[in-house]
Design a protein around this motif. Sequence first.
Motif, PDB file in Angstrom:
ATOM      1  N   CYS A 245      22.856   5.274 -47.528  1.00 42.07           N
ATOM      2  CA  CYS A 245      23.951   5.799 -48.347  1.00 42.07           C
ATOM      3  C   CYS A 245      23.734   5.538 -49.835  1.00 42.07           C
ATOM      4  O   CYS A 245      23.585   4.411 -50.266  1.00 42.07           O
ATOM      5  CB  CYS A 245      25.264   5.145 -47.905  1.00 42.07           C
TER       6      CYS A 245
ATOM      7  N   ARG B 101      19.983  11.588 -35.121  1.00 39.51           N
ATOM      8  CA  ARG B 101      18.588  11.876 -35.459  1.00 39.51           C
ATOM      9  C   ARG B 101      18.001  12.696 -34.303  1.00 39.51           C
ATOM     10  O   ARG B 101      18.507  12.644 -33.180  1.00 39.51           O
ATOM     11  CB  ARG B 101      17.783  10.571 -35.589  1.00 39.51           C
TER      12      ARG B 101
ATOM     13  N   HIS C 178      17.221   7.313 -46.304  1.00 40.62           N
ATOM     14  CA  HIS C 178      18.473   8.079 -46.442  1.00 40.62           C
ATOM     15  C   HIS C 178      19.675   7.165 -46.628  1.00 40.62           C
ATOM     16  O   HIS C 178      20.808   7.637 -46.613  1.00 40.62           O
ATOM     17  CB  HIS C 178      18.722   8.949 -45.206  1.00 40.62           C
TER      18      HIS C 178
ATOM     19  N   ARG D 228      16.502  13.344 -53.913  1.00 44.29           N
ATOM     20  CA  ARG D 228      17.216  12.065 -54.014  1.00 44.29           C
ATOM     21  C   ARG D 228      16.903  11.412 -55.368  1.00 44.29           C
ATOM     22  O   ARG D 228      17.791  10.929 -56.053  1.00 44.29           O
ATOM     23  CB  ARG D 228      16.826  11.158 -52.843  1.00 44.29           C
TER      24      ARG D 228
ATOM     25  N   PHE E 101      16.614   4.553 -37.731  1.00 41.10           N
ATOM     26  CA  PHE E 101      16.959   4.882 -39.121  1.00 41.10           C
ATOM     27  C   PHE E 101      15.713   4.801 -40.009  1.00 41.10           C
ATOM     28  O   PHE E 101      15.492   5.637 -40.875  1.00 41.10           O
ATOM     29  CB  PHE E 101      17.996   3.890 -39.671  1.00 41.10           C
TER      30      PHE E 101
ATOM     31  N   HIS F   4      13.449  15.926 -49.345  1.00 42.94           N
ATOM     32  CA  HIS F   4      14.549  14.986 -49.509  1.00 42.94           C
ATOM     33  C   HIS F   4      14.332  13.981 -50.637  1.00 42.94           C
ATOM     34  O   HIS F   4      15.190  13.803 -51.494  1.00 42.94           O
ATOM     35  CB  HIS F   4      14.817  14.254 -48.179  1.00 42.94           C
TER      36      HIS F   4
ATOM     37  N   LEU G 205      21.494  16.342 -48.888  1.00 43.50           N
ATOM     38  CA  LEU G 205      20.508  15.256 -48.852  1.00 43.50           C
ATOM     39  C   LEU G 205      20.401  14.636 -47.468  1.00 43.50           C
ATOM     40  O   LEU G 205      19.323  14.335 -46.968  1.00 43.50           O
ATOM     41  CB  LEU G 205      20.911  14.141 -49.829  1.00 43.50           C
ATOM     42  N   VAL G 206      21.565  14.457 -46.858  1.00 48.09           N
ATOM     43  CA  VAL G 206      21.636  13.590 -45.688  1.00 48.09           C
ATOM     44  C   VAL G 206      20.916  14.159 -44.456  1.00 48.09           C
ATOM     45  O   VAL G 206      20.502  13.413 -43.576  1.00 48.09           O
ATOM     46  CB  VAL G 206      23.129  13.260 -45.412  1.00 48.09           C
TER      47      VAL G 206
ATOM     48  N   TYR H 203      20.146   3.128 -42.999  1.00 52.37           N
ATOM     49  CA  TYR H 203      19.053   2.259 -43.406  1.00 52.37           C
ATOM     50  C   TYR H 203      17.853   3.120 -43.765  1.00 52.37           C
ATOM     51  O   TYR H 203      17.660   4.195 -43.205  1.00 52.37           O
ATOM     52  CB  TYR H 203      18.694   1.314 -42.252  1.00 52.37           C
TER      53      TYR H 203
ATOM     54  N   SER I 192      33.489   2.504 -41.256  1.00 50.77           N
ATOM     55  CA  SER I 192      34.147   3.814 -41.147  1.00 50.77           C
ATOM     56  C   SER I 192      33.195   4.881 -40.611  1.00 50.77           C
ATOM     57  O   SER I 192      33.642   5.954 -40.217  1.00 50.77           O
ATOM     58  CB  SER I 192      34.699   4.238 -42.508  1.00 50.77           C
TER      59      SER I 192
ATOM     60  N   THR J 249      26.202   0.075 -41.274  1.00 49.63           N
ATOM     61  CA  THR J 249      27.260   1.069 -41.525  1.00 49.63           C
ATOM     62  C   THR J 249      26.854   2.100 -42.581  1.00 49.63           C
ATOM     63  O   THR J 249      27.307   3.244 -42.536  1.00 49.63           O
ATOM     64  CB  THR J 249      28.551   0.326 -41.931  1.00 49.63           C
TER      65      THR J 249
ATOM     66  N   THR K 298      35.052   8.607 -46.123  1.00 49.63           N
ATOM     67  CA  THR K 298      34.391   7.383 -45.639  1.00 49.63           C
ATOM     68  C   THR K 298      34.981   6.137 -46.291  1.00 49.63           C
ATOM     69  O   THR K 298      35.205   5.132 -45.626  1.00 49.63           O
ATOM     70  CB  THR K 298      32.897   7.423 -46.012  1.00 49.63           C
TER      71      THR K 298
ATOM     72  N   ALA L 201      31.989  13.161 -47.989  1.00 45.93           N
ATOM     73  CA  ALA L 201      31.215  11.912 -47.910  1.00 45.93           C
ATOM     74  C   ALA L 201      31.718  10.892 -48.908  1.00 45.93           C
ATOM     75  O   ALA L 201      31.738   9.699 -48.645  1.00 45.93           O
ATOM     76  CB  ALA L 201      29.731  12.190 -48.177  1.00 45.93           C
ATOM     77  N   GLY L 202      32.115  11.365 -50.080  1.00 44.87           N
ATOM     78  CA  GLY L 202      32.507  10.445 -51.136  1.00 44.87           C
ATOM     79  C   GLY L 202      33.879   9.842 -50.946  1.00 44.87           C
ATOM     80  O   GLY L 202      34.132   8.734 -51.405  1.00 44.87           O
TER      81      GLY L 202
HETATM   82  C1  HEM Z   1      24.533   8.912 -46.760  1.00 47.33           C
HETATM   83  C2  HEM Z   1      27.978   6.047 -44.866  1.00 47.33           C
HETATM   84  C3  HEM Z   1      30.455   6.241 -49.066  1.00 47.33           C
HETATM   85  C4  HEM Z   1      27.242   9.429 -50.779  1.00 47.33           C
HETATM   86  C5  HEM Z   1      25.250   8.115 -45.884  1.00 47.33           C
HETATM   87  C6  HEM Z   1      24.851   7.796 -44.527  1.00 47.33           C
HETATM   88  C7  HEM Z   1      25.817   6.997 -44.008  1.00 47.33           C
HETATM   89  C8  HEM Z   1      26.836   6.811 -45.016  1.00 47.33           C
HETATM   90  C9  HEM Z   1      25.848   6.405 -42.592  1.00 47.33           C
HETATM   91  C10 HEM Z   1      23.559   8.241 -43.819  1.00 47.33           C
HETATM   92  C11 HEM Z   1      22.549   7.124 -43.965  1.00 47.33           C
HETATM   93  C12 HEM Z   1      21.218   7.317 -43.278  1.00 47.33           C
HETATM   94  O1  HEM Z   1      20.933   8.413 -42.773  1.00 47.33           O
HETATM   95  O2  HEM Z   1      20.426   6.332 -43.241  1.00 47.33           O
HETATM   96  C13 HEM Z   1      28.931   5.819 -45.849  1.00 47.33           C
HETATM   97  C14 HEM Z   1      30.054   4.915 -45.720  1.00 47.33           C
HETATM   98  C15 HEM Z   1      30.750   4.963 -46.897  1.00 47.33           C
HETATM   99  C16 HEM Z   1      30.059   5.904 -47.771  1.00 47.33           C
HETATM  100  C17 HEM Z   1      30.363   4.079 -44.485  1.00 47.33           C
HETATM  101  C18 HEM Z   1      31.999   4.227 -47.306  1.00 47.33           C
HETATM  102  C19 HEM Z   1      32.371   3.052 -46.824  1.00 47.33           C
HETATM  103  C20 HEM Z   1      29.807   7.109 -49.898  1.00 47.33           C
HETATM  104  C21 HEM Z   1      30.227   7.463 -51.241  1.00 47.33           C
HETATM  105  C22 HEM Z   1      29.335   8.392 -51.709  1.00 47.33           C
HETATM  106  C23 HEM Z   1      28.334   8.590 -50.674  1.00 47.33           C
HETATM  107  C24 HEM Z   1      31.432   6.869 -51.945  1.00 47.33           C
HETATM  108  C25 HEM Z   1      29.283   9.108 -53.030  1.00 47.33           C
HETATM  109  C26 HEM Z   1      30.073   8.943 -54.038  1.00 47.33           C
HETATM  110  C27 HEM Z   1      26.216   9.526 -49.859  1.00 47.33           C
HETATM  111  C28 HEM Z   1      25.035  10.361 -50.041  1.00 47.33           C
HETATM  112  C29 HEM Z   1      24.243  10.208 -48.878  1.00 47.33           C
HETATM  113  C30 HEM Z   1      24.979   9.292 -48.000  1.00 47.33           C
HETATM  114  C31 HEM Z   1      24.716  11.233 -51.245  1.00 47.33           C
HETATM  115  C32 HEM Z   1      22.916  10.890 -48.566  1.00 47.33           C
HETATM  116  C33 HEM Z   1      21.737  10.008 -48.927  1.00 47.33           C
HETATM  117  C34 HEM Z   1      20.391  10.567 -48.492  1.00 47.33           C
HETATM  118  O3  HEM Z   1      20.312  11.253 -47.468  1.00 47.33           O
HETATM  119  O4  HEM Z   1      19.396  10.305 -49.187  1.00 47.33           O
HETATM  120  N1  HEM Z   1      26.468   7.507 -46.156  1.00 47.33           N
HETATM  121  N2  HEM Z   1      28.973   6.400 -47.089  1.00 47.33           N
HETATM  122  N3  HEM Z   1      28.665   7.809 -49.587  1.00 47.33           N
HETATM  123  N4  HEM Z   1      26.145   8.893 -48.634  1.00 47.33           N
HETATM  124 FE1  HEM Z   1      27.502   7.584 -47.909  1.00 47.33          FE
END
Ligand code: HEM
Length: 427
Positions: free
Chosen positions: A366, A307, A364, A110, A61, A106, A98-99, A361, A301, A358, A259, A255-256
């Motif tokens: 979350c 990767r 990127h 971000r 990560f 990125h 973004l992800v 890290y 979740s 989860t 999860t 995603a929002g």
């Molecule tokens: C990215 C998990 C809730 C928005 C991610 C990633 C994971 C993740 C695993 C990728 C991280 C990485 O590559 O290091 C989760 C889990 C959630 C959750 C388990 C709930 C328990 C949310 C919510 C939002 C959100 C509520 C928005 C309202 C995003 C965004 C990214 C992201 C925008 C991309 C960040 C980037 O690439 O810079 N999330 N997420 N997530 N998540 Fe979540």
Amino acid sequence: NAAMGGCPVSPQAAAFDPFSPAYLANPAEALKWSREQEPVFYNPELGYWVVSLYDDVKAVFRDNITFSPSIALERVVPPSEAALATLKRYNYAMNRTLVNEDEPAHMERRRALMDHFLPANLAQKEPMIRRLTREKVDAFIDNGRVDLVEAMLWEIPLTVALHFLGVPKEDMDRLKEFSVAHTVNTWGKPSPEQQLHVAESVGRFWQYAGQVLDKMRQEPDGQGWMHQAIRKNAEIPDVVTDSYLHSMMMAIIVAGHETTALASTNALKLLLSNRLVWERICNDPALIPNAVEECLRLEGSVVAWRRQATRDTEIAGIAIPKDAKLLIVSASANHDPRHFENSDFLDIYRDSAAEHLTFGYGSHQCMGKNFARLEMRIFIEELCRRLPHMRLVEGQQFTYLPNLAFRGPQKLEVEWDPANNPERTDP
Ligand code: HEM
């Protein structure tokens, strides 16, 4: 095997199947052998290297240059010709969000889109989340039995996510179908018939995302994250591009909310299965934030992420060739006894609970993590306060949507005696 540099694939590595019922029911347990014997292994059928230990998953990560996130939303199963033709009819063109974006694009995006996630902005959402939760609980508190997923855990995160994004709250039922289709399309293993069905829904989701964007563009002063993105698109079109806006619109709706809904369901299932812990947090709600963290560690979740190696490299001494695809299993890392003492044990006092992976890290990680934590805390606080006597309905079977990334039971049946509701005796 060329990818293994001549090493034989062990029988367990060859037999690894992340779509098997045993893995879907408990991915951490299903990879225990790997944590103990072969923490990095290649599975020829999937075509992925699987990484199962905490330090290794975290290292992957952390280094998003050697291990590119570009395949994070790629289909695990290549689509059939027929499915592609269906998607083409809808002009489906899901691209970078973004992800799955590499640097330097990125980080620039971000940063441009970070404001809405700052703590002060999240704190403003708390009254709304609590009000929505109270209304839902009001509706079933006298019933004595309910499926928490249907009654609140699915709909509130969706309502909150749409509000955060500034997306009109219409068509919520269609979004359920769309989200499931998106998950199966991306991380599932659909049969050829299912592929066609899923492609139809994904195509309609894409079209819907475009229509919502068009509508939102008509309101230049609109509030919410996607409105901000639309304005950034006008200001800095090379950073926040049109393609990005459309792709993000679709990805962020899933995603929002999905999860967060699944994480809340997992957490309540886990807490209610450990009666003493449930009673303890009901008696002392100050314990809830760390309990949320411990639930995210033990039953997150998102169970795995992907990767791709951009050069020949190694992980824990195992040679990884350029272009190798990696399945980094955070659910397994979170159960790694080398990092978490008594790693399978639910310990709501654990100091290191928040070190789980989860939310990913590094650069990127979350962006919505504090949002998800806030929602989970409020759901548990409200249920503890108003239904401390609720129990899981015994004998229910938990089912999971077969896919590599998102995990949570599709239903969570609970029951209680309404005559004993605290607010009847102590209103
Ligand atoms: C990215 C998990 C809730 C928005 C991610 C990633 C994971 C993740 C695993 C990728 C991280 C990485 O590559 O290091 C989760 C889990 C959630 C959750 C388990 C709930 C328990 C949310 C919510 C939002 C959100 C509520 C928005 C309202 C995003 C965004 C990214 C992201 C925008 C991309 C960040 C980037 O690439 O810079 N999330 N997420 N997530 N998540 Fe979540």
